[in-house]
Design a protein around this motif. Structure first.
Motif, PDB file in Angstrom:
ATOM      1  N   HIS A  93       0.599  -1.215  -0.084  1.00 28.71           N
ATOM      2  CA  HIS A  93       0.225   0.088  -0.278  1.00 28.71           C
ATOM      3  C   HIS A  93       1.100   1.535  -0.212  1.00 28.71           C
ATOM      4  O   HIS A  93       0.435   2.404   0.679  1.00 28.71           O
ATOM      5  CB  HIS A  93      -1.010   0.051   0.804  1.00 28.71           C
ATOM      6  CG  HIS A  93      -2.345  -1.021   1.008  1.00 28.71           C
ATOM      7  ND1 HIS A  93      -3.592  -0.644   1.052  1.00 28.71           N
ATOM      8  CD2 HIS A  93      -2.070  -2.383   1.357  1.00 28.71           C
ATOM      9  CE1 HIS A  93      -3.895  -1.556   0.421  1.00 28.71           C
ATOM     10  NE2 HIS A  93      -3.890  -2.577   0.566  1.00 28.71           N
ATOM     11  N   ASP A 153      -0.992  -5.078   5.752  1.00 28.10           N
ATOM     12  CA  ASP A 153      -1.864  -6.051   4.759  1.00 28.10           C
ATOM     13  C   ASP A 153      -1.022  -5.745   3.149  1.00 28.10           C
ATOM     14  O   ASP A 153      -0.563  -5.091   3.298  1.00 28.10           O
ATOM     15  CB  ASP A 153      -3.243  -5.409   5.524  1.00 28.10           C
ATOM     16  CG  ASP A 153      -3.039  -3.752   5.230  1.00 28.10           C
ATOM     17  OD1 ASP A 153      -2.374  -3.470   4.848  1.00 28.10           O
ATOM     18  OD2 ASP A 153      -4.319  -3.132   3.966  1.00 28.10           O
ATOM     19  N   GLU A 154      -1.714  -7.160   2.692  1.00 26.86           N
ATOM     20  CA  GLU A 154      -2.107  -7.301   1.260  1.00 26.86           C
ATOM     21  C   GLU A 154      -0.441  -7.238   0.703  1.00 26.86           C
ATOM     22  O   GLU A 154      -0.729  -6.097  -0.126  1.00 26.86           O
ATOM     23  CB  GLU A 154      -3.175  -6.120   0.140  1.00 26.86           C
ATOM     24  CG  GLU A 154      -4.943  -6.403   1.490  1.00 26.86           C
ATOM     25  CD  GLU A 154      -5.610  -5.726   0.865  1.00 26.86           C
ATOM     26  OE1 GLU A 154      -6.129  -6.516   0.557  1.00 26.86           O
ATOM     27  OE2 GLU A 154      -5.206  -4.725   0.989  1.00 26.86           O
ATOM     28  N   TRP A 206      -2.148  -4.881  10.681  1.00 25.03           N
ATOM     29  CA  TRP A 206      -3.629  -5.727  10.437  1.00 25.03           C
ATOM     30  C   TRP A 206      -3.156  -7.440  10.450  1.00 25.03           C
ATOM     31  O   TRP A 206      -1.725  -7.695  10.523  1.00 25.03           O
ATOM     32  CB  TRP A 206      -3.245  -5.719   8.587  1.00 25.03           C
ATOM     33  CG  TRP A 206      -3.954  -3.820   8.640  1.00 25.03           C
ATOM     34  CD1 TRP A 206      -2.651  -2.742   7.962  1.00 25.03           C
ATOM     35  CD2 TRP A 206      -5.315  -3.776   9.164  1.00 25.03           C
ATOM     36  NE1 TRP A 206      -3.989  -1.682   8.207  1.00 25.03           N
ATOM     37  CE2 TRP A 206      -4.692  -1.891   8.910  1.00 25.03           C
ATOM     38  CE3 TRP A 206      -6.572  -4.090   9.694  1.00 25.03           C
ATOM     39  CZ2 TRP A 206      -6.533  -1.477   8.893  1.00 25.03           C
ATOM     40  CZ3 TRP A 206      -7.432  -3.196   9.581  1.00 25.03           C
ATOM     41  CH2 TRP A 206      -7.345  -1.451   9.570  1.00 25.03           C
ATOM     42  N   TRP A 209      -9.434  -7.812  10.520  1.00 23.11           N
ATOM     43  CA  TRP A 209     -10.098  -7.450   9.446  1.00 23.11           C
ATOM     44  C   TRP A 209     -10.817  -8.412   8.467  1.00 23.11           C
ATOM     45  O   TRP A 209     -12.051  -8.053   8.127  1.00 23.11           O
ATOM     46  CB  TRP A 209      -9.443  -7.008   9.026  1.00 23.11           C
ATOM     47  CG  TRP A 209      -8.747  -7.013   7.697  1.00 23.11           C
ATOM     48  CD1 TRP A 209      -6.927  -7.071   8.263  1.00 23.11           C
ATOM     49  CD2 TRP A 209      -8.167  -6.921   6.833  1.00 23.11           C
ATOM     50  NE1 TRP A 209      -6.399  -7.393   6.641  1.00 23.11           N
ATOM     51  CE2 TRP A 209      -7.423  -7.118   5.664  1.00 23.11           C
ATOM     52  CE3 TRP A 209      -9.413  -7.061   5.068  1.00 23.11           C
ATOM     53  CZ2 TRP A 209      -7.301  -7.784   4.768  1.00 23.11           C
ATOM     54  CZ3 TRP A 209      -9.691  -7.162   3.977  1.00 23.11           C
ATOM     55  CH2 TRP A 209      -7.876  -7.783   3.791  1.00 23.11           C
ATOM     56  N   TYR A 233     -16.692  -2.797   8.080  1.00 20.37           N
ATOM     57  CA  TYR A 233     -16.161  -2.337   7.089  1.00 20.37           C
ATOM     58  C   TYR A 233     -17.592  -1.272   6.976  1.00 20.37           C
ATOM     59  O   TYR A 233     -18.570  -1.886   5.988  1.00 20.37           O
ATOM     60  CB  TYR A 233     -15.435  -3.151   6.198  1.00 20.37           C
ATOM     61  CG  TYR A 233     -14.251  -3.562   6.635  1.00 20.37           C
ATOM     62  CD1 TYR A 233     -13.389  -3.336   7.603  1.00 20.37           C
ATOM     63  CD2 TYR A 233     -13.828  -3.841   5.327  1.00 20.37           C
ATOM     64  CE1 TYR A 233     -12.220  -3.583   7.686  1.00 20.37           C
ATOM     65  CE2 TYR A 233     -12.186  -3.724   5.567  1.00 20.37           C
ATOM     66  CZ  TYR A 233     -11.617  -3.331   6.517  1.00 20.37           C
ATOM     67  OH  TYR A 233     -10.256  -3.647   6.482  1.00 20.37           O
ATOM     68  N   TRP A 290     -13.693   2.574   5.158  1.00 17.67           N
ATOM     69  CA  TRP A 290     -12.253   3.395   3.445  1.00 17.67           C
ATOM     70  C   TRP A 290     -12.458   3.794   2.851  1.00 17.67           C
ATOM     71  O   TRP A 290     -14.146   3.616   2.741  1.00 17.67           O
ATOM     72  CB  TRP A 290     -11.645   2.000   3.316  1.00 17.67           C
ATOM     73  CG  TRP A 290     -11.148   0.249   3.957  1.00 17.67           C
ATOM     74  CD1 TRP A 290     -11.591  -0.261   4.781  1.00 17.67           C
ATOM     75  CD2 TRP A 290      -9.790   0.563   4.818  1.00 17.67           C
ATOM     76  NE1 TRP A 290     -11.121  -0.425   5.909  1.00 17.67           N
ATOM     77  CE2 TRP A 290      -9.865  -0.215   5.230  1.00 17.67           C
ATOM     78  CE3 TRP A 290      -8.980   1.526   3.994  1.00 17.67           C
ATOM     79  CZ2 TRP A 290      -8.540  -0.593   6.018  1.00 17.67           C
ATOM     80  CZ3 TRP A 290      -7.584   1.216   4.849  1.00 17.67           C
ATOM     81  CH2 TRP A 290      -7.423   0.287   5.740  1.00 17.67           C
TER      82      TRP A 290
HETATM   83  C1  ACM Z   1      -7.455  -4.239   4.870  1.00 16.66           C
HETATM   84  O1  ACM Z   1      -8.922  -3.691   4.739  1.00 16.66           O
HETATM   85  N1  ACM Z   1      -6.880  -3.941   4.068  1.00 16.66           N
HETATM   86  C2  ACM Z   1      -6.893  -4.386   5.655  1.00 16.66           C
END
Ligand code: ACM
Ligand code: ZN
Length: 730
Positions: A262, A326-327, A376, A394, A419, A468
């Motif tokens: 990110h 994350d991711e 995360w 999450w 979310y 988000w």
């Molecule tokens: C996330 O929703 N990537 C923390």
């Protein structure tokens, strides 16, 4: 059961409207642990004195005075007509006692947070106008004794200001809303691929340049607005102001610098922080390198990161600092000779080992500045994360369970419940990938149903909800703060109940009654653009009726007429789908609802061709068969088109064509138009696309329709779109 609840609802409604001076204590959100009511109400007047001799509570007294607009303050209580604020070391930090009698209101807390919680309960015992700071005096406070404390120490909300920048004053306003609901942590998501929002003095270009995207910024616009440069950032001075404002309101701000993924904003300014390989087609879209992972093995990266993190650490007094995790797109590390060599030397193949090492290095930097990491859930599985880290679960309740099994204090925020950027019903705006749910589902979260034991629950640090903001600009329009409020309230009210331990009995109807009977008024006076629950529609024996499920007023309109009617009795009709209903309360309007027949579609045969080749897996047949989304094999450029040719001229009351997928604004034609042909040969431009789609009402028979792009998509490799929605004539 229903009948009893209706009676309860009526009592609440009376308490909140006709007899506003004696609001039932049972209607507080979040519901206190214990409240007993009595007849000795207190009358607040402009002569009421605020009494406090504890220096550290001075900010609370000043805060309360702003809302109550009462007379003087004193250190010693007069004989009558005062509100006192005091500390009692025998109570836990956030625990409080509130006692209201004829002579006084006394608030005693274990610490600053406890007293602040008591003040919020006092506000909810007053007429809702208290939130306007212009409440008419005198005002009655219900006679009662409250003994209360939260179940969870962490009661959080995550605000993403990276995808959509939110001006400082709106952040302050939002902090007020959270404080009214006894939320005590603001997780501030300050950077992401789409923007860097915090001034870093040693690296000024991060905010000054990557705080903006589009136009001449090296950060391209891949979400939100297409053709203009926009964004913003907070100066360090502004950050300090927000931190101080939140602290008065018992809110600790936990900043997040999302690493090592990110990180597009950081990496567009410092491309040398990328992995050491020449980019390939995998990384480039429309001439734009959108790699977003920091190389884990470049020593110089850690020096730059320390320079950045040390400045951010100094701005936030919080002991915890969120570093993301994350991711992470591991494919970038796996193409980097240096990252690969690091793995090979240790006999590893798993990219998570690199993430673990990276997180460990950042953890060491944070420790130098007195901070503990928050991450995360992905970052909790490598084994190296220190056990004093807080982990934000999450992905799902199941992942939260796995994190807890590793011994980490866990913050519950599974996307399926928490979310709040997800849309609240099928035809409302919002993201779709994590689910479609409103306040009722949030309230329904239940540890037992999700398979958690009492011992596991005891290990839960708390709850958090997230907003988000990827979709806020493209779907909420320019009034993005209003849209955030709409997406998050009243879902935050249900979050607050979970955080507090859901003392209200756990039944939806009971909570919902509290919500609409009293809290709608409060939220309206707080100034929140909240969503009100739409009514329910029923059609039986030719009669169309709507069920009023809150205290709004019901309205309807019929297709073909602009007249708005107040609903008073069932409507006799053979075409129930023609009517749209909604509920209004003060100036808040629910989403429109209709009988299911309104949304029935037909699926006539057509052939789809395009100037763009199709994706091998998600080919155009997916759309021609009305099965699922299709994808192009490349991003669109100016002049690209989709052509729909119908076997028979299409006759319908409305049709919506897509050159994109509303839940994925980054994959739609950025702008464009539609041409219609009645004979399949001669086309006429009839309308422009908006957000990659167009709704045509009462069109002439359509033999063919061509959607033409007037712009190029950046930062993606496909246009993703779904089949047209075709509504038959009545
Ligand atoms: C996330 O929703 N990537 C923390
Ligand atoms: Zn690398």
């Amino acid at each position: 059961m229903k009948r009893i609840l209706l009676v309860v609802a009526t009592i609440f409604a009376i308490a909140c409207t006709e007899q506003r001076a004696s609001i039932s204590g049972a209607a507080i959100i979040p519901q206190p642990l214990s409240i007993t009511e009595h007849q000795n109400a207190f009358e607040l007047s402009d002569k009421t004195v605020l009494v406090c001799d504890a220096e550290e509570l001075a900010p609370i007294v000043a805060y309360a005075r702003e809302y109550l607009a009462v007379g003087s303050t004193a250190k010693v209580a007069p004989s009558t007509n005062y509100i006192s604020f005091a500390l009692d070391a025998s109570l836990a930090e956030e625990e409080y006692r509130l006692s209201v009698s004829h002579d006084a209101v006394q608030i005693v807390g274990g610490g600053y947070g406890g007293v602040f919680n008591g003040v919020q309960t006092l506000f909810q015992l007053l007429p809702s106008e208290v939130y306007t700071k212009q409440m008419p005096l005198p005002a009655k406070v219900l006679g009662c004794n409250v003994a209360d404390k939260p179940k969870f120490a962490y009661r959080g909300f995550m605000l993403d200001v990276a995808r959509t920048f939110i001006e400082k004053d709106n952040v302050l306003r939002y902090i007020d809303y959270l404080a009214y609901h006894k939320i005590n942590k603001l997780h501030w998501h300050l950077v992401d691929n789409q923007g860097w929002r915090v001034e870093i003095k040693a690296h000024p270009d991060l905010a000054r340049v990557a705080g903006f995207r589009g136009g001449d910024s090296p950060l391209r616009s891949t979400l939100g607005k297409w053709n203009e440069k926009y964004g913003g950032y907070y100066t360090q001075e502004e950050i300090r102001e927000v931190v101080a404002y939140a602290a008065v309101r018992n809110i600790e701000i936990i900043p997040e610098i999302d690493l090592p993924g990110h990180s597009e904003a950081l990496l567009r300014i410092y491309p040398n922080m990328l992995c050491n390989y020449t980019n390939t087609d995998l990384d480039i879209n429309g001439n734009y390198d959108n790699r977003n992972v920091v190389c884990a093995t470049k020593e110089s990266n850690y020096r730059i990161l320390e320079e950045i993190l040390s400045e951010v650490c100094a701005l936030f007094p919080s002991e915890h600092f969120h570093i993301g995790g994350d991711e992470v797109n591991m494919s970038q590390w796996k193409r980097c000779p240096d990252c690969l060599a690091w793995l090979k030397k240790r006999g590893y193949t798993d990219g998570y080992k690199l993430e673990d090492m990276f997180i460990g290095r950042i953890q060491t930097i944070l420790a130098k500045y007195g901070k503990k990491p928050s991450v995360w859930n992905e970052a909790a599985f490598g084994g190296g994360l220190s056990k004093d880290a807080w982990v934000h679960g999450w992905k799902s309740p199941k992942i939260c369970k796995q994190v807890m099994a590793k011994g980490y204090p866990t913050i519950f925020m599974p996307q399926q419940f928490f979310y709040f950027d997800m849309r609240q019903s099928e035809r409302e705006p919002g993201a779709v990938w994590g689910g479609c749910f409103d306040v009722r589902k949030v309230y329904s979260f239940d540890f037992a149903k999700e398979g958690f034991t009492a011992e596991e629950v005891a290990q839960v640090k708390g709850f958090e909800a997230a907003a988000w903001s990827e979709a806020f600009l493209s779907q909420g329009g320019d009034t993005s703060i209003d849209f955030i409020e709409y997406q998050t309230f009243p879902r935050i009210c249900a979050l607050a109940e979970h955080c507090w331990g859901k003392n209200g009995g756990g039944e939806w109807e009971e909570f919902h009654n509290r919500l609409y009977s009293c809290h709608y008024d409060r939220m309206a006076d707080m100034g929140i653009n909240f969503r009100i629950t739409p009514p329910e529609v029923k059609y039986e024996n030719g009669l169309l009726s709507v069920l009023k499920i809150d205290n709004g007023t019901l309205y309807y309109r019929e297709d073909g007429s602009s007249r708005v009617c107040k609903y008073s009795r069932p409507i006799k009709t053979s075409t129930p789908g023609k009517f749209l209903f909604w509920s209004e309360y003060r100036d808040h309007i629910s989403p429109e609802v209709a009988h299911a027949s309104r949304y029935e579609t037909i699926k006539p045969k057509f052939t789809l061709t395009s100037s763009m080749p199709e994706n091998a897996k998600y080919g155009y047949d997916k759309v021609m068969s009305y099965k699922s989304e299709a994808r192009t094999a490349r991003a669109c450029v100016k002049g690209d088109w989709f052509l729909y040719e119908f076997d028979e001229p299409l006759e319908c009351r409305a049709v919506e064509f897509y050159a994109g997928y509303f839940a994925m604004p980054s994959r739609s034609f950025p702008s464009g138009y539609i041409e219609i042909s009645e004979d399949g040969k001669n086309f006429e431009r009839v309308a422009d696309l908006k957000d990659g789609k167009i709704l045509l009402e009462n069109p002439r028979p359509i033999k063919a329709a061509r959607l033409v792009s007037e712009g190029a998509l950046i930062g993606t490799s496909s246009v993703r779109f779904i089949a047209p929605k075709i509504y038959p004539k009545w």
